[in-house]
Motif scaffolding. Structure first.
Motif, PDB file in Angstrom:
ATOM      1  N   PHE A  48     -25.737 -14.448  27.766  1.00  0.00           N
ATOM      2  CA  PHE A  48     -25.779 -13.072  28.259  1.00  0.00           C
ATOM      3  C   PHE A  48     -25.724 -13.024  29.783  1.00  0.00           C
ATOM      4  N   ILE A  49     -26.328 -14.001  30.441  1.00  0.00           N
ATOM      5  CA  ILE A  49     -26.238 -14.055  31.897  1.00  0.00           C
ATOM      6  C   ILE A  49     -24.790 -14.258  32.324  1.00  0.00           C
ATOM      7  N   SER A  50     -24.098 -15.166  31.608  1.00  0.00           N
ATOM      8  CA  SER A  50     -22.691 -15.411  31.911  1.00  0.00           C
ATOM      9  C   SER A  50     -21.859 -14.155  31.695  1.00  0.00           C
ATOM     10  N   ARG A  51     -22.142 -13.458  30.579  1.00  0.00           N
ATOM     11  CA  ARG A  51     -21.431 -12.203  30.297  1.00  0.00           C
ATOM     12  C   ARG A  51     -21.685 -11.177  31.405  1.00  0.00           C
ATOM     13  N   PHE A  52     -22.934 -11.128  31.860  1.00  0.00           N
ATOM     14  CA  PHE A  52     -23.310 -10.166  32.902  1.00  0.00           C
ATOM     15  C   PHE A  52     -22.557 -10.443  34.196  1.00  0.00           C
ATOM     16  N   ILE A  53     -22.494 -11.725  34.570  1.00  0.00           N
ATOM     17  CA  ILE A  53     -21.792 -12.099  35.801  1.00  0.00           C
ATOM     18  C   ILE A  53     -20.307 -11.742  35.698  1.00  0.00           C
ATOM     19  N   LYS A  54     -19.705 -12.090  34.544  1.00  0.00           N
ATOM     20  CA  LYS A  54     -18.290 -11.770  34.355  1.00  0.00           C
ATOM     21  C   LYS A  54     -18.054 -10.266  34.380  1.00  0.00           C
ATOM     22  N   SER A  55     -19.002  -9.505  33.803  1.00  0.00           N
ATOM     23  CA  SER A  55     -18.868  -8.054  33.783  1.00  0.00           C
ATOM     24  C   SER A  55     -18.905  -7.475  35.190  1.00  0.00           C
ATOM     25  N   LYS A  56     -19.815  -8.022  36.029  1.00  0.00           N
ATOM     26  CA  LYS A  56     -19.894  -7.563  37.414  1.00  0.00           C
ATOM     27  C   LYS A  56     -18.594  -7.835  38.164  1.00  0.00           C
ATOM     28  N   GLN A  57     -18.066  -9.052  37.981  1.00  0.00           N
ATOM     29  CA  GLN A  57     -16.812  -9.394  38.659  1.00  0.00           C
ATOM     30  C   GLN A  57     -15.664  -8.502  38.183  1.00  0.00           C
ATOM     31  N   HIS A  58     -15.645  -8.213  36.862  1.00  0.00           N
ATOM     32  CA  HIS A  58     -14.576  -7.382  36.304  1.00  0.00           C
ATOM     33  C   HIS A  58     -14.666  -5.956  36.850  1.00  0.00           C
ATOM     34  N   LYS A  59     -15.901  -5.448  36.979  1.00  0.00           N
ATOM     35  CA  LYS A  59     -16.085  -4.093  37.481  1.00  0.00           C
ATOM     36  C   LYS A  59     -15.613  -3.985  38.927  1.00  0.00           C
ATOM     37  N   LYS A  60     -15.945  -4.996  39.736  1.00  0.00           N
ATOM     38  CA  LYS A  60     -15.504  -4.984  41.127  1.00  0.00           C
ATOM     39  C   LYS A  60     -13.983  -5.011  41.223  1.00  0.00           C
ATOM     40  N   THR A  61     -13.350  -5.807  40.349  1.00  0.00           N
ATOM     41  CA  THR A  61     -11.892  -5.894  40.341  1.00  0.00           C
ATOM     42  C   THR A  61     -11.272  -4.554  39.969  1.00  0.00           C
ATOM     43  N   GLU A  62     -11.861  -3.880  38.972  1.00  0.00           N
ATOM     44  CA  GLU A  62     -11.350  -2.581  38.558  1.00  0.00           C
ATOM     45  C   GLU A  62     -11.435  -1.557  39.694  1.00  0.00           C
ATOM     46  N   LEU A  63     -12.552  -1.594  40.414  1.00  0.00           N
ATOM     47  CA  LEU A  63     -12.714  -0.652  41.521  1.00  0.00           C
ATOM     48  C   LEU A  63     -11.675  -0.900  42.611  1.00  0.00           C
ATOM     49  N   LYS A  64     -11.452  -2.177  42.931  1.00  0.00           N
ATOM     50  CA  LYS A  64     -10.465  -2.495  43.970  1.00  0.00           C
ATOM     51  C   LYS A  64      -9.051  -2.121  43.542  1.00  0.00           C
TER      52      LYS A  64
END
Length: 352
Positions: free
Chosen positions: A277-293
């Motif tokens: 779940f920690i790994s999923r959380f980290i990937k989710s954060k990175q994905h969200k930042k990419t979407e915003l950019k």
């Protein structure tokens, strides 16, 4: 009397001035200039990159030279690690998650607060291969790693099940005897952690060896004698007690249900689930930042990076050779597309 006093004062002065110096060279064209010094208090985490173990960071100069020095280390021998990597500060936490970083180079050594240690370039400018130290125990881990390299070569000669089993039996004893010959309990712990690793083929030999070999109790005695206050000693004593208990329980009543195994299994399962779940959380954060950019144009993305560095509009304009009004226009567009009202709101999206 005067002579004794003089000797005492000299000893006190020497102790007060005692400090360590760990220096060496890295190939600056290959590695980041940041060099890290860590103290290893868990012998199950001797090799790897763990942010909680880092105690100092320095920067190599243009020639690749770096140095750690001071007087904050323990006066007794402890296990230390120096490492470099190719991870930028922005991505380091993600790349070092769970102690793994494929683009890193490390050296593990034994030292104390009075030691001078140098890590020169070796053949073809290879880093962290040789150790020159005032502590004769410093290179114990390098010697062990060299022996393990010989072991891997022996395994690769014939890739068969029969050859693997023969090598397991031979190298288990070879590594254990080599550890004793080093006359350094901390080095023996490095070998013990390898031989007793539950994921290793050698673990079954460890379990059998534990039944009849007094080596493990003797190692405990040596640790208590040499390092009574070190975390390694307590960790080893607890592990040995746990393994001995489980071994005796299985021998005394092989048919009874062993709750210890169930508890250990549940704990391991819990750790695995949490890591997932920690790994999923980290990937989710990175994905969200990419979407915003991705909502921004290329020019707006460049301006965004400068905004996150807390540069003023004037500084950004000078850096990008644009007018201040153009920067303001890009900034307003960024606010609209990201649905925020201020620079602080922008920063919160990308830094939390």
């Amino acid at each position: 009397m005067r002579l004794k006093l003089t000797v005492l004062l000299l000893c006190l002065w020497s102790f007060a001035k005692a400090q360590y110096s760990f220096s060496g060279y890295i190939e600056s064209n290959e590695w980041q200039n940041s060099v890290y010094l860590s103290i290893v208090e868990d012998y199950r985490k001797i090799s790897g990159v763990y942010s909680e173990q880092i105690i100092a960071k320095t920067t190599a100069d243009s020639s690749g030279y770096f140095e750690f020095k001071g007087n904050m280390l323990d006066s007794d021998n402890r296990i230390y690690r120096i490492h470099v990597d190719k991870c930028s500060d922005a991505t380091q936490d993600a790349n070092h998650f769970n102690g793994h970083c494929s683009d890193s180079k490390e050296i593990i050594f034994i030292a104390n607060n009075k030691d001078t240690l140098k890590l020169p370039f070796s053949f073809e400018n290879q880093v962290f291969c040789d150790i020159n130290s005032t502590n004769d125990k410093a290179n114990a881990f390098v010697r062990i790693d060299s022996l393990k390299a010989d072991m891997r070569f022996a395994y690769s000669e014939f890739r068969s099940e029969a050859n693997r089993k023969l090598n397991n039996k031979k190298w288990f004893k070879t590594l254990q005897d080599f550890g004793k010959s080093l006359n350094e309990p901390l080095a023996e712990l490095y070998i013990y952690s390898y031989l007793s690793d539950r994921t290793s083929d050698l673990h079954s030999y460890y379990v059998e060896d534990l039944k009849s070999n007094n080596y493990y109790e003797n190692l405990k005695s040596r640790l208590l004698e040499n390092y009574p206050e070190a975390s390694y000693t307590k960790q080893y004593s607890n592990e040995l007690a746990s393994d001995t208990f489980m071994l005796n329980s299985s021998v005394s009543d092989a048919t009874s249900f062993n709750w210890t195994y169930l508890i250990v299994a549940l704990l391991l399962f819990s750790v695995i689930v949490n890591l997932f779940f920690i790994s999923r959380f980290i990937k989710s954060k990175q994905h969200k930042k990419t979407e915003l950019k991705d909502k921004l144009s290329k020019q707006e993305q460049v301006v965004l990076e400068h905004l996150l560095q807390e540069k003023s509009n004037k500084d950004i304009a000078e850096t990008l050779f644009l007018s201040v009004s153009t920067i303001k226009t890009h900034t307003n567009n960024i606010y609209k597309k990201l649905n925020v009202q201020s620079r602080d709101d922008v920063k919160s999206l990308f830094t939390k």
